[in-house]
Design an enzyme around this catalytic site. Structure first.
Site, PDB file in Angstrom:
ATOM      1  N   GLN A   6       1.097 -32.968 -39.229  1.00 57.08           N
ATOM      2  CA  GLN A   6      -0.012 -33.205 -38.297  1.00 57.08           C
ATOM      3  C   GLN A   6      -1.218 -32.308 -38.602  1.00 57.08           C
ATOM      4  O   GLN A   6      -2.355 -32.682 -38.353  1.00 57.08           O
ATOM      5  CB  GLN A   6       0.438 -32.953 -36.844  1.00 57.08           C
ATOM      6  CG  GLN A   6       1.348 -34.012 -36.262  1.00 57.08           C
ATOM      7  CD  GLN A   6       2.802 -33.693 -36.455  1.00 57.08           C
ATOM      8  OE1 GLN A   6       3.182 -32.978 -37.380  1.00 57.08           O
ATOM      9  NE2 GLN A   6       3.648 -34.210 -35.590  1.00 57.08           N
TER      10      GLN A   6
ATOM     11  N   ASP B 142       3.639 -28.908 -25.343  1.00 54.36           N
ATOM     12  CA  ASP B 142       4.193 -30.193 -24.895  1.00 54.36           C
ATOM     13  C   ASP B 142       4.868 -30.098 -23.542  1.00 54.36           C
ATOM     14  O   ASP B 142       4.974 -31.085 -22.821  1.00 54.36           O
ATOM     15  CB  ASP B 142       5.180 -30.737 -25.927  1.00 54.36           C
ATOM     16  CG  ASP B 142       4.418 -31.304 -27.105  1.00 54.36           C
ATOM     17  OD1 ASP B 142       4.026 -30.507 -27.991  1.00 54.36           O
ATOM     18  OD2 ASP B 142       4.147 -32.522 -27.113  1.00 54.36           O
TER      19      ASP B 142
END
Ligand code: MRU
Length: 361
Positions: free
Chosen positions: A210, A251
């Site tokens: 990412q 997250d």
């Protein structure tokens, strides 16, 4: 404007369109998600990813998923509750760690139930129409809140930084991971617009890259100074004195301030502490899970071993059938986090108290 350049999730006239992030940086392609199966697959495959963006996509996805199944509706209110409940449960099961997913789906169910309750004297057609329009308003509110909270986090985060600083980030916590400025990349974008001249180092973020595919793409697209490094170079770059702060997303943050983020974040936090570099975690309130007491209670997603063995290589880079362990996230214990930046302000340790205070609980 960043939001004009990067449209992670868009919803218009009942159509849900996402930027397919599995194709970046090579191709910038948008794809329509037409039913619950499309939404589930897009979240699971990381076509749309990053906790806040997953939340927004899931909220609209619930609507799209229900609409796609309405041909099979039995015409009763309980039948609609069953049908919509199945869609919600299915989409909610696509990934376990980012709490924004279940938070958004719960918000959609609550909007449905409130509307049905308020319409208890109406006929089924009218009640369901009211429920669907309440759900649409809720999804739009979740979307708007994400844009606003990114902007607020960016402003708060920027107060921690000085022009010309060297910054390290891990994974992608930017516009691609949200529908606004991003979380950890928010102050970098804002500072860039204001001429701060940051020098950003992006960890590539094995195994799904990412950092390489997304952060490097996103920051270079807006002309920000970004240097890509392999994950195992972070220590060397820190030791060289080039890094003055680490900025990462989250997250799921437990009530005590332990934060789960992309695998590798924990190691970066340990290094930062060792080198005396402040480590900031950017956490919208929708990512704080007061129902999860500590990081040990966070469910960590495990993904297919082929992501390690073959996925981004032209040919396999490991012996066929070799065993793998592929957790998608790790937990950074609260004591490694210098400050938690939220849209409501900056929390300092002890987080068990400061997070509750910011949340007004
Ligand atoms: O597996 P991903 O790509 O969805 O993981 C994303 C991250 O770990 C981000 O850092 C996190 O969602 C915070 S982003 C705003």
């Amino acid at each position: 404007m960043l939001s004009d350049e990067i449209k992670t999730v868009a919803y218009e006239d009942g159509k849900l369109v996402i930027l397919d992030q599995t194709l970046l940086p090579g191709r910038e392609e948008y794809t329509e998600l037409k039913d619950a199966e499309d939404v589930y697959r897009a979240i699971k495959r990381l076509e749309v990813r990053g906790a806040p963006a997953i939340g927004v996509a899931a909220a609209y996805g619930v609507l799209v998923g229900i609409n796609a199944r309405m041909a099979g509706w039995d015409g009763t209110v309980p039948g609609f509750v069953r049908l919509s409940g199945e869609v919600c449960e299915y989409i909610n099961s696509s990934r376990p760690t980012a709490v924004n997913l279940s938070w958004a789906v719960r918000g959609m169910t609550a909007a449905r139930d409130e509307a049905l309750e308020a319409c208890s004297a109406c006929g089924p057609e009218e009640a369901v129409k009211a429920a669907l329009s309440a759900m649409e308003r809720k999804a739009e509110a979740i979307h708007r809140e994400d844009v606003e909270s990114c902007r607020a986090m960016a402003e708060h985060g920027l107060t921690l930084l000085r022009p010309g600083m060297g910054l390290l980030t891990h994974c992608n916590a930017g516009a691609l991971a949200t529908t606004g400025y991003g979380t950890a990349l928010g102050p970098i974008h804002l500072g860039h617009e204001r001429g701060y001249g940051f020098r950003v180092f992006a960890d590539e973020t094995r195994p799904l890259l990412q950092g390489a595919r997304l952060t490097a793409w996103e920051l270079s697209k807006v002309g920000c100074d970004v240097t890509l490094i392999c994950d195992n170079m972070a220590s060397a770059v820190m030791r060289s004195g080039k890094i003055e702060a680490v900025l990462v997303g989250c997250d799921r943050m437990a009530a005590n301030g332990d934060g789960a983020n992309k695998i590798g974040t924990g190691g970066v936090a340990v290094l930062a502490k060792e080198y005396g570099i402040p480590f900031y975690m950017f956490v919208p309130m929708s990512t704080v899970d007061f129902g999860t007491p500590t990081g040990d209670d966070i469910v960590i997603e495990e993904r297919d071993g082929d992501e390690i063995r073959t996925l981004w290589y032209e040919k396999p880079m490991a012996p066929e059938g070799i065993g793998t362990f592929n957790p998608a996230f790790d937990v950074t214990p609260a004591e490694y986090i210098t400050a938690v930046v939220t849209e409501k302000g900056i929390a300092r340790p002890p987080y068990a108290e400061s997070l509750r205070e910011l949340a007004g609980r």
